[in-house]
Design an enzyme around this catalytic site. Structure first.
Site, PDB file in Angstrom:
ATOM      1  CB  VAL A  15      -0.969   0.000   1.212  1.00  0.00           C
ATOM      2  CG1 VAL A  15      -1.874   1.222   1.177  1.00  0.00           C
ATOM      3  CG2 VAL A  15      -1.817  -1.273   1.223  1.00  0.00           C
ATOM      4  CE  LYS A  97      -7.455  -4.791   6.344  1.00  0.00           C
ATOM      5  NZ  LYS A  97      -7.260  -4.603   4.930  1.00  0.00           N
ATOM      6  CD  GLU A 121     -13.894   5.697   2.416  1.00  0.00           C
ATOM      7  OE1 GLU A 121     -14.371   4.560   2.501  1.00  0.00           O
ATOM      8  OE2 GLU A 121     -14.529   6.716   2.719  1.00  0.00           O
ATOM      9  CB  ILE A 128     -15.684   0.576  -2.387  1.00  0.00           C
ATOM     10  CG1 ILE A 128     -15.379  -0.611  -3.305  1.00  0.00           C
ATOM     11  CG2 ILE A 128     -17.127   1.019  -2.562  1.00  0.00           C
ATOM     12  CD1 ILE A 128     -16.299  -1.805  -3.092  1.00  0.00           C
ATOM     13  CD  GLU A 182      -4.566  -7.597   5.720  1.00  0.00           C
ATOM     14  OE1 GLU A 182      -3.683  -7.180   6.480  1.00  0.00           O
ATOM     15  OE2 GLU A 182      -5.160  -6.860   4.930  1.00  0.00           O
ATOM     16  CG  ASP A 193      -9.390  -8.145   6.084  1.00  0.00           C
ATOM     17  OD1 ASP A 193      -8.511  -7.318   6.349  1.00  0.00           O
ATOM     18  OD2 ASP A 193     -10.198  -8.009   5.146  1.00  0.00           O
ATOM     19  CE  LYS A 197     -11.199  -5.048   4.702  1.00  0.00           C
ATOM     20  NZ  LYS A 197     -10.973  -5.924   3.554  1.00  0.00           N
ATOM     21  N   GLY A 294      -4.977  -4.560  -3.180  1.00  0.00           N
ATOM     22  CA  GLY A 294      -3.955  -4.186  -4.165  1.00  0.00           C
ATOM     23  C   GLY A 294      -3.397  -2.808  -3.849  1.00  0.00           C
TER      24      GLY A 294
END
Ligand SMILES: NC(=O)c1ccc[n+]([C@@H]2O[C@H](COP(=O)([O-])OP(=O)(O)OC[C@H]3O[C@@H](n4cnc5c(N)ncnc54)[C@H](OP(=O)(O)O)[C@@H]3O)[C@@H](O)[C@H]2O)c1
Length: 394
Positions: A15, A97, A121, A128, A182, A193, A197, A294
């Site tokens: 990331v 998260k 976000e 999304i 992950e 995971d 969320k 991704g």
């Protein structure tokens, strides 16, 4: 012209590198990475070595750094970094998260005590826009349900199991190679995971703040070839679905694999994509789909938070402040399919059984069970047991 924002980034993995890429391909945001803190200085990096440090304080104590971007894969260290940044009144953006779900209350308090924004976000469904939509668009009590596929890695695995006949471990390996999984893949395949969320979504959708253990999660790691065949024979696929729904003033939530008809909207969500169905009392159904994993898709959500900070955006936690008085419940009846080999589920745990099948190597039953009861069943722990929700559920 507005002042340039200096970013201090923690983490330069999938990331972190995605953020670097998207930041350098946009001219719309006046922000620059000043320093990147990583863990292993010996690793080869694709950008100038002068960016990197292993000292947290080089970022946290730098008065020129306005925004701390936390993109590491460790939970305790991430919480320490985020807490110290907020205490120093540096705005924070995070994609973590697990760290957020496990420390939600403390993070809320830090934001209030230090009057400093914390945006995340990218932590829910990567690309999304979920949280800002819940905060700004669905900012009233008419939202009734949020459900969907919140984990790109398991969806990638399930797509390969159903559409390409790959074996589970082979599909998982591919997801890991592509950076969708992950660092600890059990967080994905055991449904933890997407549960983290869901916990974050519950706060912004219904003003319900829970601990991770409060929400039942069941993963896809025990799915057998026979379960895949069973689904195919019924013209279904299996998706790992997380759901929260309001009924009167009660809200339930779970994350469990579910049979999904091939014609179902959720079945259109394939590979690393995530999909979310929102339902409102009057708006009825809305569907959001986008890449849920991704580097670049997640990096673009991180960038959007950085951009939001340039106009002083912060979450108002509208549903929490509206005191909606919704009550979290696990007292709902679910219809589940259970397949098993080594152990048999205790039939007394079920309210009713509609199908019981036994043949060499493949036993299953379909029955109705209370969610609170299901959470406590010992037979769930056996690795030959797999549980899938039928289509006949709320
Ligand atoms: N991958 C995705 O698609 C995705 C999507 C949404 C959210 N996320 C979240 O984004 C975060 C990062 O995920 P990732 O996939 O980018 O992980 P990753 O590829 O494993 O990279 C992790 C990075 O964190 C650094 N790091 C680990 N511990 C550190 C510490 N104590 N101090 C400083 N740096 C440390 C590592 O340093 P070294 O490089 O030196 O090892 C590495 O650069 C996680 O919270 C994940 O849940 C990921």
């Amino acid at each position: 012209m507005e002042r340039k924002i200096n970013l201090g980034v923690f983490g330069f993995g999938c990331v972190g590198q995605g953020l670097y890429t998207v930041l350098h391909q946009t001219r719309g945001i006046n922000a620059e990475i000043k320093k990147i803190c990583i863990k292993h200085p010996e690793k080869k990096r694709p950008i100038d070595p002068s960016f990197f440090t292993t000292s947290r304080d080089e970022i946290l104590n730098d008065p020129e750094i306005d925004v701390v971007v936390e993109l590491i894969d460790e939970v305790e260290a991430a919480f320490e970094i985020v807490s110290s940044a907020l205490r120093k009144k540096k705005a924070v953006v995070s994609a973590n998260k697990k760290m957020i779900a496990e420390n939600f209350e403390a993070l809320l308090k830090l934001q209030r005590d230090y009057n400093t924004p914390f945006l995340y976000e990218a932590s829910c469904c990567a690309s999304i826009p979920v949280i800002r939509n819940l905060e700004e668009y669905y900012d009233n009590d008419l939202l009734t349900s949020v459900e969907g596929i919140l984990n790109g890695s398991t969806n990638y695995i399930l797509t390969h199991l159903f559409e390409h006949g790959l074996r589970f471990n082979e599909a998982l390996k591919r997801a890991q190679e592509l950076g969708f999984a992950e660092s600890d893949p059990s967080l994905d395949v055991k449904g933890l995971d997407p549960k983290y969320k869901l916990l974050i979504i519950l706060v912004h959708a219904f003003g319900i703040l829970l601990k991770p253990d409060d929400i039942f999660n069941y993963g896809i790691q025990n799915l057998k070839d026979a379960d895949i065949r069973y689904a195919r024979e019924k013209n279904d696929s299996i998706k790992l679905v997380a759901k929260c729904k309001k009924m009167d003033n009660k809200v339930f939530a779970y994350c469990i694999p579910r049979f999904v008809a091939l014609s179902d909207t959720l079945n259109k969500v394939t590979y690393e994509y995530n999909g979310l169905l929102m339902e409102g009392a009057f708006s009825e159904h809305q569907f959001f789909m986008g890449k849920g994993a991704g580097g670049n898709p997640t990096g673009s959500a991180v960038l959007s938070d950085i951009s939001a900070l340039t106009y002083q955006y912060r979450y108002e936690y509208k549903k929490l402040s509206q005191n909606l008085d919704y009550e979290f419940t696990q007292n709902i009846e679910l219809e589940i399919y259970v397949s098993y080999n080594n152990v048999s589920p205790d039939l007394n745990d079920f309210d009713s059984i509609s199908v019981k099948h036994a043949s060499p190597g493949f036993n299953y039953l379909i029955g109705k069970i209370n969610l609170a009861k299901l959470k406590q069943c010992d037979w769930l722990q056996d690795e030959t047991v797999s549980v899938v929700l039928t289509e006949n559920n709320f």
